[in-house]
Design an enzyme around this catalytic site. Structure first.
Site, PDB file in Angstrom:
ATOM      1  N   LEU A  36       0.817  -1.207   0.000  1.00 14.40           N
ATOM      2  CA  LEU A  36       0.000   0.000   0.000  1.00 14.40           C
ATOM      3  C   LEU A  36       0.852   1.258   0.000  1.00 14.40           C
ATOM      4  CD1 LEU A  36      -2.708  -0.944   2.665  1.00 14.40           C
ATOM      5  CD2 LEU A  36      -3.031  -0.736   0.192  1.00 14.40           C
ATOM      6  N   GLY A  37       2.018   1.182   0.623  1.00 12.66           N
ATOM      7  CA  GLY A  37       2.873   2.357   0.711  1.00 12.66           C
ATOM      8  C   GLY A  37       4.031   2.123   1.646  1.00 12.66           C
ATOM      9  N   GLY A  39       5.711   3.507   5.136  1.00 17.47           N
ATOM     10  CA  GLY A  39       5.473   4.295   6.345  1.00 17.47           C
ATOM     11  C   GLY A  39       6.756   4.793   6.951  1.00 17.47           C
ATOM     12  N   GLY A  40       6.642   5.316   8.174  1.00 19.18           N
ATOM     13  CA  GLY A  40       7.779   5.899   8.868  1.00 19.18           C
ATOM     14  C   GLY A  40       8.933   4.932   9.053  1.00 19.18           C
ATOM     15  N   PHE A  41       8.648   3.683   9.375  1.00 14.94           N
ATOM     16  CA  PHE A  41       9.750   2.759   9.606  1.00 14.94           C
ATOM     17  C   PHE A  41       9.633   1.480   8.799  1.00 14.94           C
ATOM     18  CE2 PHE A  41       6.844   1.656  13.173  1.00 14.94           C
ATOM     19  CZ  PHE A  41       6.646   0.319  12.906  1.00 14.94           C
ATOM     20  N   GLY A  42       8.768   1.458   7.801  1.00 19.82           N
ATOM     21  CA  GLY A  42       8.667   0.243   7.022  1.00 19.82           C
ATOM     22  C   GLY A  42       7.619   0.328   5.937  1.00 19.82           C
ATOM     23  N   VAL A  44       3.964  -0.794   4.245  1.00 18.21           N
ATOM     24  CA  VAL A  44       2.601  -1.138   4.649  1.00 18.21           C
ATOM     25  C   VAL A  44       1.973  -1.973   3.539  1.00 18.21           C
ATOM     26  CG1 VAL A  44       0.349  -0.258   5.354  1.00 18.21           C
ATOM     27  CG2 VAL A  44       2.427   1.006   5.963  1.00 18.21           C
ATOM     28  N   LYS A  58       1.909  -3.119   8.796  1.00 17.10           N
ATOM     29  CA  LYS A  58       3.117  -2.288   8.723  1.00 17.10           C
ATOM     30  C   LYS A  58       4.290  -3.135   9.216  1.00 17.10           C
ATOM     31  CE  LYS A  58       3.103   2.069  10.312  1.00 17.10           C
ATOM     32  NZ  LYS A  58       3.296   3.219  11.251  1.00 17.10           N
ATOM     33  N   ASP A 159       3.172  14.022  14.581  1.00 16.73           N
ATOM     34  CA  ASP A 159       3.443  13.765  13.169  1.00 16.73           C
ATOM     35  C   ASP A 159       2.153  13.883  12.355  1.00 16.73           C
ATOM     36  OD1 ASP A 159       5.087  13.234  11.010  1.00 16.73           O
ATOM     37  OD2 ASP A 159       5.017  11.063  11.267  1.00 16.73           O
TER      38      ASP A 159
END
Length: 169
Positions: A36-37, A39-42, A44, A58, A159
């Site tokens: 899907l995309g 994220g901040g640390f990985g 998704v 995630k 955030d």
């Protein structure tokens, strides 16, 4: 909830621990087409459990497992297991098997607000009406008000941005 290969999630102190194998089955082994995309640390991924429940998974990238990232992972579990609000995404469970650090959320079918604001033409989406934009802004404000003042314990988001605002419909 019953999921994958005869394994069921385990509930420990109010949190649902989900095996990595269940999440691999749900995401087709973290397949590229399930992504899907980022994220901040990985990354998704979209997934579906055996009972039909759609989830967002995630997965922390192995190279991103620093002390800071692990602290953020623990913090997200800690906060999201304590707060429940209709304008906040629900944490359904997590996995910490071996080196894996995975968070499992309810799936938001329309994705991030940023898609609808900045990429709607490329994605062939309808532009958001001003009424819809206002409703989204009010819902975000209600979620932030809950986190900052109404929850049993106050939490500061730190955030808030359109890529972190997920749309249901």
């Amino acid at each position: 909830m019953h999921a994958g290969s005869g394994e069921s999630p385990v509930i420990m102190s109010g949190n649902i621990i989900i095996s990595v194998q269940v999440l691999k089955n749900a995401t087709k082994n973290f397949a590229k087409e399930s992504k899907l995309g980022h994220g901040g640390f990985g990354v998704v991924y979209k997934g579906q459990l055996d009972d039909g429940t759609k989830i967002a998974v995630k997965r922390m990238e192995s190279g991103a497992i620093s002390n800071k990232a692990l602290d953020e992972f623990e913090s997200e579990i800690s906060v999201l297991t304590k707060v429940r609000h209709r304008h906040l995404v629900s944490l359904l469970g997590y996995s910490t098997e071996g080196l894996e650090r995975i968070l499992v959320y309810e799936y938001m079918p329309q994705g991030a607000l940023s898609r609808h604001l900045f990429h709607w033409k490329n994605l062939k989406l309808e532009p958001l009406s001003w009424k819809m934009r206002l409703n989204i802004a009010l819902d975000v404000a209600r979620g932030m008000e809950y986190l900052h003042t109404l929850a049993h314990q106050s939490f500061i988001h730190r955030d808030l941005k359109s890529s972190n605002i997920l749309l249901v419909e």
